[in-house]
Design an enzyme around this catalytic site. Structure first.
Site, PDB file in Angstrom:
ATOM      1  CE  LYS A  65      -4.947  20.469   8.437  1.00  0.00           C
ATOM      2  NZ  LYS A  65      -5.540  19.894   9.659  1.00  0.00           N
ATOM      3  CG  ASP A 120     -13.972  13.735  13.472  1.00  0.00           C
ATOM      4  OD1 ASP A 120     -13.920  12.559  13.867  1.00  0.00           O
ATOM      5  OD2 ASP A 120     -13.967  14.035  12.260  1.00  0.00           O
TER       6      ASP A 120
END
Length: 371
Positions: free
Chosen positions: A102, A230
């Site tokens: 990623k 989050d």
């Protein structure tokens, strides 16, 4: 603090024959090639930095990944480009789909350095049994003076069992529904509102649920200590009956194709290739054992997989793990929380709340997803 936390390895590389540093060289070349997938040629020169290699190697050991298998999975062939990640960031899967690569921003690199020592200690303490991402390496590739930061993780989904439905769950219902554009994709990422509207449930045994909740609580406590918020629960669902039907259809198509080519191949068949003793990567050794049946998996390879309970409405395999765990509750998040509180009211289920409140709401929501 890990004794080798500040270590890094940096090299200026050119595509070259293998040498004593072949593993690092091949990794850097493959990753640089993936970044330039649109170009037919690799640049004459690029820079490659391996962040904290000893720390990540030790983490791989705690996750049961041999270093040679890791190198083979990552560098034997060019990674596959997946759909773009958040913000148009690069998202790759290793050729055998056991690893995810990623692209991250410089702030996330900084956050990784901030939590790495504590993360390492957490993994050692829980003996690698975690729902957190399995962070395996972090690199910087500089091509034509442009830096790209890459984070390598174990794939939470299976390299063998196809995921038929997936959810990204945060425990908030405010603005947490997949868009129309998302829903028309082949494999959409549904959200909390969709989970509720679909009346989705996770059917696992009481024993499995207890194990999941125990790991979840332990991991959330770690995230709270690190002031992280989050994050999401990534939930993938493999439908065993659907997979069986798809496999039968594929086999029927293959039989038709092979029948039409059978006459051509008669008398021209080649001897089978001799068995290879070379490493096959993280999931490769499964091929040397008896074939697995529908819905079966190797828990040492598919470490995030859980079988549905006996008597569940459908035979399913679930893949569950925590993602996006590099967001710290800093000044920007505090400002975002204040703005949303003004807009939606202080009691609204907004996502940008302080870590303790986020953890409490997240834990309460996730424990309710089970039947």
């Amino acid at each position: 603090m890990c004794p080798y936390l500040s270590c890094c390895f940096q090299t200026t590389s050119k595509p070259a024959p293998r040498s004593k540093s072949a593993t690092t060289s091949s990794t850097s070349t493959v990753l640089a090639s993936a970044l330039l997938a649109s170009s037919e040629k690799l640049p004459g020169q690029f820079k490659f930095k391996d962040y904290c290699p000893q720390v990540f190697r030790n983490l791989r050991e705690h996750f049961g990944i041999e270093d040679q298998d890791y190198q083979v999975s990552l560098a034997r062939s060019t990674p596959i480009k997946e759909e773009e990640g958040q913000g148009g960031k690069l998202l790759l899967a290793s050729y055998d789909r056991t690893l995810v690569v990623k692209e991250i921003c410089s702030e996330e690199v900084e956050e990784m350095h901030h939590i790495l020592s504590e993360y390492h200690q957490h993994i050692v303490t829980c003996h690698g049994s975690t729902l957190l991402p399995q962070f395996l390496a972090m690199y910087r590739v500089t091509v034509e003076s442009e830096d790209t930061y890459l984070l390598v993780m174990r794939n939470m989904f299976s390299c063998r069992l196809h995921v038929h439905r997936k959810y990204d769950l945060k425990g908030s219902l405010l603005s947490r529904e997949a868009s129309f554009k998302e829903k028309v994709k082949e494999l959409p990422t549904y959200k909390d509102v969709d989970f509720r509207n679909n009346m989705q449930k996770v059917y696992v045994s009481d024993e499995e649920k207890e194990k999941i909740v125990e790991r979840l609580n332990r991991d959330i406590e770690f995230l709270v200590r690190m002031r992280i918020m989050d994050y999401s629960l990534l939930l993938g669902i493999h439908n065993v009956e659907r997979a069986e039907r798809q496999e039968e259809e594929e086999e029927a198509e293959e039989e038709m194709e092979s029948f039409s080519e059978e006459e051509e191949e008669e008398g021209n068949s080649l001897a089978p290739a001799p068995a290879s003793n070379s490493p096959e990567g993280i999931g490769g050794y499964m091929n040397s054992f008896k074939p697995m049946g529908p819905g079966e998996f190797d828990p040492y390879v598919d470490v995030y997989a859980i079988q549905s309970a006996i008597g569940a409405p459908q035979r399913e395999v679930y893949f569950m793990g925590l993602i996006d765990v590099l967001t710290q509750y800093d000044t920007k998040k505090k400002a975002a929380h204040a703005a949303k509180a003004v807009k939606h009211g202080a009691g609204a289920e907004i996502s940008t709340v302080h870590p303790e409140q986020y953890a409490k709401r997240f834990r309460e929501f996730i424990t309710k997803i089970f039947a």
